[in-house]
Design a protein around this motif. Structure first.
Motif, PDB file in Angstrom:
ATOM      1  N   LEU A 126      -6.291  -0.904   2.163  1.00 57.61           N
ATOM      2  CA  LEU A 126      -6.380   0.324   1.369  1.00 57.61           C
ATOM      3  C   LEU A 126      -7.334   0.087   0.203  1.00 57.61           C
ATOM      4  CD1 LEU A 126      -5.372   3.212   0.749  1.00 57.61           C
ATOM      5  CD2 LEU A 126      -3.508   2.171  -0.558  1.00 57.61           C
ATOM      6  N   GLN A 177      -9.657   0.953  -3.158  1.00 63.12           N
ATOM      7  CA  GLN A 177      -9.453   1.723  -4.389  1.00 63.12           C
ATOM      8  C   GLN A 177     -10.114   3.095  -4.272  1.00 63.12           C
ATOM      9  OE1 GLN A 177      -7.538   1.009  -7.168  1.00 63.12           O
ATOM     10  NE2 GLN A 177      -6.807  -0.579  -5.772  1.00 63.12           N
ATOM     11  N   ALA A 218       1.990   2.017  -3.513  1.00 65.97           N
ATOM     12  CA  ALA A 218       0.932   2.631  -4.328  1.00 65.97           C
ATOM     13  C   ALA A 218       0.741   4.102  -3.961  1.00 65.97           C
ATOM     14  CB  ALA A 218      -0.373   1.863  -4.149  1.00 65.97           C
ATOM     15  N   MET A 219       0.768   4.409  -2.676  1.00 68.68           N
ATOM     16  CA  MET A 219       0.605   5.794  -2.232  1.00 68.68           C
ATOM     17  C   MET A 219       1.810   6.647  -2.627  1.00 68.68           C
ATOM     18  SD  MET A 219      -1.004   4.891   1.529  1.00 68.68           S
ATOM     19  CE  MET A 219      -1.020   6.588   2.140  1.00 68.68           C
ATOM     20  N   ASN A 239       0.819  -1.206   0.000  1.00 74.56           N
ATOM     21  CA  ASN A 239       0.000   0.000   0.000  1.00 74.56           C
ATOM     22  C   ASN A 239       0.858   1.262   0.000  1.00 74.56           C
ATOM     23  OD1 ASN A 239      -2.281  -1.602   0.009  1.00 74.56           O
ATOM     24  ND2 ASN A 239      -2.537  -1.501   2.230  1.00 74.56           N
ATOM     25  N   ARG A 250     -10.289   4.930  -1.541  1.00 75.42           N
ATOM     26  CA  ARG A 250      -9.373   5.795  -0.785  1.00 75.42           C
ATOM     27  C   ARG A 250      -8.159   6.171  -1.637  1.00 75.42           C
ATOM     28  NH1 ARG A 250      -8.543   9.961   2.408  1.00 75.42           N
ATOM     29  NH2 ARG A 250      -6.658   9.767   3.698  1.00 75.42           N
ATOM     30  N   LEU A 251      -7.665   5.234  -2.401  1.00 73.11           N
ATOM     31  CA  LEU A 251      -6.526   5.522  -3.265  1.00 73.11           C
ATOM     32  C   LEU A 251      -6.907   6.591  -4.290  1.00 73.11           C
ATOM     33  CD1 LEU A 251      -3.645   4.399  -3.317  1.00 73.11           C
ATOM     34  CD2 LEU A 251      -4.365   2.821  -5.122  1.00 73.11           C
TER      35      LEU A 251
END
Length: 402
Positions: A382, A384, A266-267, A263, A386-387
């Motif tokens: 996490l 999608q 990705a962030m 995660n 929120r991403l």
């Protein structure tokens, strides 16, 4: 980030085994408990996970620091060097044991700067406490070498870094001992609770007895030994329900870290779109427990613009330069020497002489780093959605800097 995100049947099973015995106390009652010793088993398994011989469970990460320092012989008149970016518990424990916290700078690892550490050492320095902040290692090998050179032990405050490592070695295993916190928002949690790990069996025996009112902990599995006592102690015992939850959480720790690493990656890819952004120095990416994503902007003004834009986009980041729990200049009670003791202790000696005075401007290098810093907690789960929210907020930040 916190282990409560994945509470499930495993924790329930461990807890029910305790409730079925009716014994919540970690010692004694052998007939009723039928071989169920959750805290003792948790200590053994956590120590093995960290690659050390011994583990001592206690009531909190703060208690872990106090018990470890007591066993190391730290007390009034001693100076303990730690860093100006840490949770208040680190220096609270130092003051409560009667010693004096000496604060050193952090570098872009956001952990203790070895160069400034060496400058702060005096004849009164009796302990060094580096803090592995936000799940990533301090320069612990360099810090340990400095401690060894000066004959000063190192206690690793690993409260925020369960599951983290450096070059294949678990954090908490480098110094004389390492302390951990399992409070409600830690990587693995028991609600409240802490642990001390060490390879020093004499230190372990002293910690074990100190945390249980000084009771003689002779070899007697599950019991407390005789009634002879070598020194005074206090009560920092973990209860069986916490040990039970700890066992379930420990079994999930590697999975928690793996999820957070994925995660965080990705962030980080989203945050990297912000012009001029750089990232915290991570000494070992594989060893990062990835509970936080820390990034810098080129200056304080740009950091504030990005902070405002991210918040407006519904994905605000933490500005630790403004945080009252973790950053030296914001500890108004420390700077003021505020205490409930009418004598002024621990800031004032009996007789009225001041022991120590703290200056909010004492750590300029840290201030220059913290002013540019923004941080995202990294969840275990996490979505999608929120991403996507973070991505949209980042676009607002990019626009704010254009």
């Amino acid at each position: 980030m916190p282990g409560f995100e994945i509470f499930g049947e495993e924790e329930k099973k461990e807890i029910l085994e305790v409730l079925d015995t009716g014994v919540l106390f970690r010692y004694e009652f052998p007939e009723q408990r039928k071989g169920v010793y959750k805290v003792r088993t948790f200590e053994e398994k956590f120590a093995a996970y960290c690659g050390v011989k011994c583990g001592q469970a206690v009531t909190s990460g703060t208690a872990a620091l106090k018990v470890a320092m007591a066993a190391l012989g730290i007390g009034p008149g001693d100076e303990v060097i730690t860093q100006g970016f840490t949770f208040v518990a680190t220096w609270e424990a130092i003051l409560e044991i009667g010693a004096i916290p000496v604060f050193a700078e952090v570098d872009e690892t956001l952990n203790l700067d070895p160069a400034d550490l060496e400058k702060k050492i005096t004849a009164e320095t009796k302990l060094i406490i580096p803090v592995h902040m936000m799940g990533a290692p301090a320069r612990i090998e360099e810090i340990k070498a400095i401690g060894d050179k000066h004959g000063i032990p190192v206690l690793e405050d690993t409260a925020q870094a369960a599951g983290a490592s450096l070059n294949g070695r678990r954090l908490g295993s480098f110094g004389a001992c390492g302390t951990f916190s399992f409070d409600p928002v830690k990587t693995m949690t028991t609600g409240e609770g802490g642990m001390i790990v060490t390879n020093d069996e004499k230190l372990m025996r002293d910690m074990s007895e100190y945390h249980d009112h000084g009771h003689d902990h002779a070899v007697n599995p599950g019991g407390r030994g005789g009634e002879g006592r070598s020194f005074i102690g206090s009560n920092y015992r973990m209860m069986e329900l916490q040990g039970a939850i700890g066992l379930a959480q420990l079994a999930k720790l590697d999975g928690i870290v793996a999820s957070q690493q994925q995660n965080k990656k990705a962030m980080k890819a989203l945050v990297a779109r912000i012009p001029g952004v750089t990232f915290r120095t991570i000494l070992d990416e594989k060893g990062d427990n990835a509970s936080f994503l820390a990034f810098f902007l080129p200056d304080k003004d740009k950091a504030q613009k990005v902070k405002t834009a991210l918040a407006a986009g519904g994905a605000g980041a933490i500005c630790f330069a403004e945080n009252t729990w973790h950053y030296y200049p914001k500890w108004e009670h420390l700077l003021a020497g505020a205490t409930l003791a009418k004598s002024g202790w621990p800031f004032v000696e009996p007789g009225g002489k001041k022991r120590v005075v703290y200056d909010a401007q004492a750590l300029p290098k840290s201030a220059a780093i913290m002013d540019r810093l923004l941080v995202y907690p990294v969840p275990i789960k996490l979505s999608q959605e929120r991403l996507g929210q973070i991505a949209a907020a980042v676009e607002k930040a990019v626009a704010a800097l254009s």
